[in-house]
Design a protein around this motif. Structure first.
Motif, PDB file in Angstrom:
ATOM      1  N   PRO A  10      -0.051 -18.854  -4.818  1.00  0.00           N
ATOM      2  CA  PRO A  10      -0.741 -17.545  -4.806  1.00  0.00           C
ATOM      3  C   PRO A  10      -0.032 -16.409  -5.446  1.00  0.00           C
ATOM      4  O   PRO A  10      -0.535 -15.676  -6.170  1.00  0.00           O
ATOM      5  CB  PRO A  10      -1.141 -17.396  -3.266  1.00  0.00           C
ATOM      6  CG  PRO A  10      -1.008 -18.729  -2.790  1.00  0.00           C
ATOM      7  CD  PRO A  10      -0.053 -19.625  -3.238  1.00  0.00           C
ATOM      8  N   GLU A  11       1.480 -16.107  -5.035  1.00  0.00           N
ATOM      9  CA  GLU A  11       2.324 -15.232  -5.388  1.00  0.00           C
ATOM     10  C   GLU A  11       2.670 -15.677  -7.066  1.00  0.00           C
ATOM     11  O   GLU A  11       3.414 -14.633  -7.570  1.00  0.00           O
ATOM     12  CB  GLU A  11       3.265 -14.999  -4.467  1.00  0.00           C
ATOM     13  CG  GLU A  11       4.261 -16.212  -4.832  1.00  0.00           C
ATOM     14  CD  GLU A  11       4.330 -17.354  -3.787  1.00  0.00           C
ATOM     15  OE1 GLU A  11       5.017 -18.394  -3.708  1.00  0.00           O
ATOM     16  OE2 GLU A  11       3.004 -17.589  -3.145  1.00  0.00           O
ATOM     17  N   GLY A  12       2.276 -16.721  -7.528  1.00  0.00           N
ATOM     18  CA  GLY A  12       2.566 -17.073  -8.880  1.00  0.00           C
ATOM     19  C   GLY A  12       1.751 -16.482  -9.916  1.00  0.00           C
ATOM     20  O   GLY A  12       1.698 -16.566 -11.077  1.00  0.00           O
ATOM     21  N   ARG A  13       0.280 -16.051  -9.369  1.00  0.00           N
ATOM     22  CA  ARG A  13      -0.739 -15.610 -10.165  1.00  0.00           C
ATOM     23  C   ARG A  13      -0.121 -14.058 -10.904  1.00  0.00           C
ATOM     24  O   ARG A  13       0.453 -13.390 -10.247  1.00  0.00           O
ATOM     25  CB  ARG A  13      -1.933 -15.187  -9.171  1.00  0.00           C
ATOM     26  CG  ARG A  13      -2.514 -16.549  -8.888  1.00  0.00           C
ATOM     27  CD  ARG A  13      -3.830 -16.365  -7.922  1.00  0.00           C
ATOM     28  NE  ARG A  13      -2.941 -15.536  -6.849  1.00  0.00           N
ATOM     29  CZ  ARG A  13      -4.102 -14.748  -5.929  1.00  0.00           C
ATOM     30  NH1 ARG A  13      -5.190 -14.508  -6.317  1.00  0.00           N
ATOM     31  NH2 ARG A  13      -3.467 -14.085  -5.134  1.00  0.00           N
ATOM     32  N   ILE A  14      -0.621 -13.974 -11.945  1.00  0.00           N
ATOM     33  CA  ILE A  14      -0.302 -12.667 -12.777  1.00  0.00           C
ATOM     34  C   ILE A  14      -0.888 -11.347 -12.133  1.00  0.00           C
ATOM     35  O   ILE A  14      -0.303 -10.649 -11.684  1.00  0.00           O
ATOM     36  CB  ILE A  14      -0.656 -12.665 -14.158  1.00  0.00           C
ATOM     37  CG1 ILE A  14      -0.233 -14.074 -14.967  1.00  0.00           C
ATOM     38  CG2 ILE A  14      -0.381 -11.539 -15.127  1.00  0.00           C
ATOM     39  CD1 ILE A  14      -0.900 -14.440 -16.417  1.00  0.00           C
ATOM     40  N   ALA A  36       4.315 -11.023 -11.847  1.00  0.00           N
ATOM     41  CA  ALA A  36       3.126 -11.268 -11.021  1.00  0.00           C
ATOM     42  C   ALA A  36       2.770  -9.784 -10.389  1.00  0.00           C
ATOM     43  O   ALA A  36       3.263  -8.721 -10.602  1.00  0.00           O
ATOM     44  CB  ALA A  36       3.345 -12.514  -9.852  1.00  0.00           C
ATOM     45  N   SER A  37       1.672  -9.931  -9.642  1.00  0.00           N
ATOM     46  CA  SER A  37       1.141  -8.672  -8.830  1.00  0.00           C
ATOM     47  C   SER A  37       0.845  -7.474  -9.625  1.00  0.00           C
ATOM     48  O   SER A  37       1.263  -6.487  -9.477  1.00  0.00           O
ATOM     49  CB  SER A  37       2.117  -8.495  -7.681  1.00  0.00           C
ATOM     50  OG  SER A  37       1.620  -7.591  -6.750  1.00  0.00           O
ATOM     51  N   ALA A  49       2.556  -2.048  -1.119  1.00  0.00           N
ATOM     52  CA  ALA A  49       1.820  -1.056  -0.006  1.00  0.00           C
ATOM     53  C   ALA A  49       0.217  -0.849  -0.747  1.00  0.00           C
ATOM     54  O   ALA A  49      -0.481  -0.228  -0.033  1.00  0.00           O
ATOM     55  CB  ALA A  49       2.549   0.138  -0.106  1.00  0.00           C
ATOM     56  N   GLU A  50       0.205  -1.142  -1.895  1.00  0.00           N
ATOM     57  CA  GLU A  50      -1.042  -1.121  -2.584  1.00  0.00           C
ATOM     58  C   GLU A  50      -1.821  -2.415  -2.607  1.00  0.00           C
ATOM     59  O   GLU A  50      -3.104  -2.222  -3.345  1.00  0.00           O
ATOM     60  CB  GLU A  50      -0.727  -0.705  -3.982  1.00  0.00           C
ATOM     61  CG  GLU A  50      -0.099   0.547  -4.179  1.00  0.00           C
ATOM     62  CD  GLU A  50       0.152   1.141  -5.437  1.00  0.00           C
ATOM     63  OE1 GLU A  50       0.577   0.118  -6.366  1.00  0.00           O
ATOM     64  OE2 GLU A  50       0.218   2.219  -5.978  1.00  0.00           O
ATOM     65  N   GLY A  51      -1.484  -3.484  -1.988  1.00  0.00           N
ATOM     66  CA  GLY A  51      -2.243  -4.663  -1.939  1.00  0.00           C
ATOM     67  C   GLY A  51      -1.737  -5.675  -2.653  1.00  0.00           C
ATOM     68  O   GLY A  51      -2.396  -6.753  -2.669  1.00  0.00           O
ATOM     69  N   GLY A  52      -0.404  -5.537  -3.273  1.00  0.00           N
ATOM     70  CA  GLY A  52       0.165  -6.591  -3.997  1.00  0.00           C
ATOM     71  C   GLY A  52       1.198  -7.376  -2.975  1.00  0.00           C
ATOM     72  O   GLY A  52       0.994  -7.385  -1.787  1.00  0.00           O
ATOM     73  N   TRP A  53       2.000  -7.954  -3.713  1.00  0.00           N
ATOM     74  CA  TRP A  53       2.876  -8.954  -3.085  1.00  0.00           C
ATOM     75  C   TRP A  53       4.490  -8.604  -3.690  1.00  0.00           C
ATOM     76  O   TRP A  53       4.419  -8.327  -4.931  1.00  0.00           O
ATOM     77  CB  TRP A  53       2.432 -10.336  -2.940  1.00  0.00           C
ATOM     78  CG  TRP A  53       2.331 -11.134  -4.346  1.00  0.00           C
ATOM     79  CD1 TRP A  53       2.996 -11.639  -5.004  1.00  0.00           C
ATOM     80  CD2 TRP A  53       1.022 -10.903  -5.097  1.00  0.00           C
ATOM     81  NE1 TRP A  53       2.422 -12.123  -6.420  1.00  0.00           N
ATOM     82  CE2 TRP A  53       1.145 -11.682  -6.267  1.00  0.00           C
ATOM     83  CE3 TRP A  53      -0.476 -10.517  -4.893  1.00  0.00           C
ATOM     84  CZ2 TRP A  53       0.294 -12.020  -7.182  1.00  0.00           C
ATOM     85  CZ3 TRP A  53      -1.516 -10.693  -6.032  1.00  0.00           C
ATOM     86  CH2 TRP A  53      -1.108 -11.229  -6.998  1.00  0.00           C
ATOM     87  N   THR A  54       5.223  -9.214  -2.876  1.00  0.00           N
ATOM     88  CA  THR A  54       6.602  -9.404  -3.478  1.00  0.00           C
ATOM     89  C   THR A  54       6.719 -10.435  -4.651  1.00  0.00           C
ATOM     90  O   THR A  54       6.480 -11.417  -4.275  1.00  0.00           O
ATOM     91  CB  THR A  54       7.619  -9.494  -2.347  1.00  0.00           C
ATOM     92  OG1 THR A  54       7.646  -8.631  -1.216  1.00  0.00           O
ATOM     93  CG2 THR A  54       8.958  -9.565  -2.744  1.00  0.00           C
ATOM     94  N   THR A  55       7.238  -9.963  -5.712  1.00  0.00           N
ATOM     95  CA  THR A  55       7.452 -10.794  -6.721  1.00  0.00           C
ATOM     96  C   THR A  55       8.793 -11.668  -6.628  1.00  0.00           C
ATOM     97  O   THR A  55       9.656 -11.025  -5.834  1.00  0.00           O
ATOM     98  CB  THR A  55       7.266 -10.167  -7.989  1.00  0.00           C
ATOM     99  OG1 THR A  55       8.397  -9.280  -8.139  1.00  0.00           O
ATOM    100  CG2 THR A  55       5.785  -9.538  -8.194  1.00  0.00           C
ATOM    101  N   LEU A  56       9.021 -12.743  -7.305  1.00  0.00           N
ATOM    102  CA  LEU A  56      10.215 -13.471  -7.450  1.00  0.00           C
ATOM    103  C   LEU A  56      10.389 -13.811  -8.765  1.00  0.00           C
ATOM    104  O   LEU A  56       9.751 -13.646  -9.749  1.00  0.00           O
ATOM    105  CB  LEU A  56       9.668 -14.949  -6.850  1.00  0.00           C
ATOM    106  CG  LEU A  56       9.104 -14.928  -5.374  1.00  0.00           C
ATOM    107  CD1 LEU A  56       8.559 -16.444  -5.127  1.00  0.00           C
ATOM    108  CD2 LEU A  56      10.214 -14.375  -4.399  1.00  0.00           C
TER     109      LEU A  56
END
Length: 370
Positions: A62-66, A108-109, A123-130
């Motif tokens: 899921p966190e790998g989506r652009i 991503a995000s 904080a805006e609905g995204g996620w921590t990227t890797l």
């Protein structure tokens, strides 16, 4: 006979011609699941007469989506949604279908292009990227989290799981995404990778993780599934990833049993300076093909039938991939066949569309009328 319309063996996969539909993000999935948009979009392209259709960059986690709207293949729901689309596409077209598996890393995000494309903060609905290193893609963005050993193992497991799901879906080829500034490209480029462990530093070390992903996927899928990579052959930034390193990488892929390489460029840095023009990336594909012996796809502002034909005749690539051009003209292969005196596959429902004087464009067809 036109070179563009000669068959091509993509490893174990036989293609009827050398026109490839490159993967193109649609930003129209819901929680990673394909929707009716994908059904219409892929269905239209599957009727184009091209030799191969590659599904857009598909997140292996899921966190790998652009973007939140990007396609995924990481659980039973995303697999079932794509299965529904493929069932219909296959019922209407015999075109071989591949998929591009991807992890966006620090890119991503993000918002969809039509919403600006910027990073969406947690904080805006995204996620921590890797990423390989805690370096943001653009100035002012929140830095990604640098991947540790456990995180690297999870990424590999995600690619393997998505590859196995691809096999279950009956997809005939898999393209691993190591281009356009996404995670595997980030490991390759010294611009994004400043690690001091075995995955950073020298070219050999920076190649190590992308090659480990390739090896794991190759071991997980049967030899009947073609496997290759999309590669940015240069960052177009001084001191970044470049063509000589890409040749070295392609040679390593060839030694590992890769079936093809799909040559693009750029994407890892906003500082890139790309000399955009017709066929501007073809010379990169030509060099990689010559130096590695790996079957090579060229892409990038290839818009004219004779241009595509010349690329193949001159030995610059083995196949020509199209993206925006075939969105603009979904029947480009038909028009190319007409221009080059070749034949192309088309649905029976469209046979009567052949222009007067081109009765053999779709082969030896017989149309009766009452």
């Amino acid at each position: 006979m036109s070179a563009l319309f000669t068959p091509l063996a993509l490893g174990p996969l036989s293609l009827p011609n050398r026109i490839v539909i490159a993967p193109m993000c649609q930003y129209s999935a819901v929680d990673g699941c394909a929707t009716d948009w994908h059904l219409v979009h892929l269905g239209q392209l599957a009727l184009s007469g091209a030799g191969l259709l590659i599904i857009e960059a598909t997140g292996v986690t899921p966190e790998g989506r652009i973007t939140p709207g990007c396609l995924g293949l990481y659980d039973d729901a995303t697999e079932a949604a794509l299965a529904r689309v493929l069932q219909t596409v296959r019922a209407l077209s015999p075109m071989p279908v591949a998929i591009q598996l991807s992890h966006a890393g620090r890119k991503a995000s993000s918002r969809a292009p039509w919403d600006g494309g910027q990073l969406i903060e947690p904080a805006e609905g995204g996620w921590t990227t890797l990423a390989p290193s805690a370096l943001p893609h653009a100035e002012g963005e929140t830095p990604p989290a640098a991947l540790d050993a456990a995180g690297l193992q999870q990424i590999v497991a995600g690619f393997v799981d998505a590859a196995r799901r691809s096999v279950r879906l009956g997809l005939q080829a898999i393209e691993l995404h190591a281009a356009h500034g996404y995670l595997l490209h980030q490991f390759l480029s010294p611009i994004a990778n400043q690690r001091t462990d075995e995955f950073g530093g020298s070219t050999e070390n920076r190649m190590r993780f992308p090659l480990a992903v390739f090896d794991a996927v190759r071991a997980a899928v049967p030899p009947s599934v073609a496997l290759g990579m999309r590669l940015s052959a240069t960052d177009w930034v001084d001191g970044g990833w470049d063509l000589p390193q890409s040749v070295q990488f392609a040679q390593a892929l060839k030694a590992r049993g890769a079936d093809f390489i799909h040559v693009s460029s750029g994407g890892v840095s906003p500082q890139q300076q790309i000399p955009v023009g017709p066929g501007y990336q073809v010379h990169l594909a030509e060099t990689i093909r010559r130096e590695s012996g790996l079957l090579t796809m060229a892409v990038g502002l290839i818009t004219e039938p004779q241009q595509a034909e010349d690329i193949l005749v001159n030995g610059q690539a083995d196949a020509v991939a199209m993206a925006r051009g075939i969105l603009y003209d979904p029947h480009w292969p038909w028009h190319a066949a007409a221009a080059l005196g070749a034949q192309v596959q088309a649905p029976k429902q469209y046979w009567r569309s052949q222009p007067r004087g081109m009765s053999q464009l779709f082969g030896d067809v017989h149309i009766g009328m009452r």
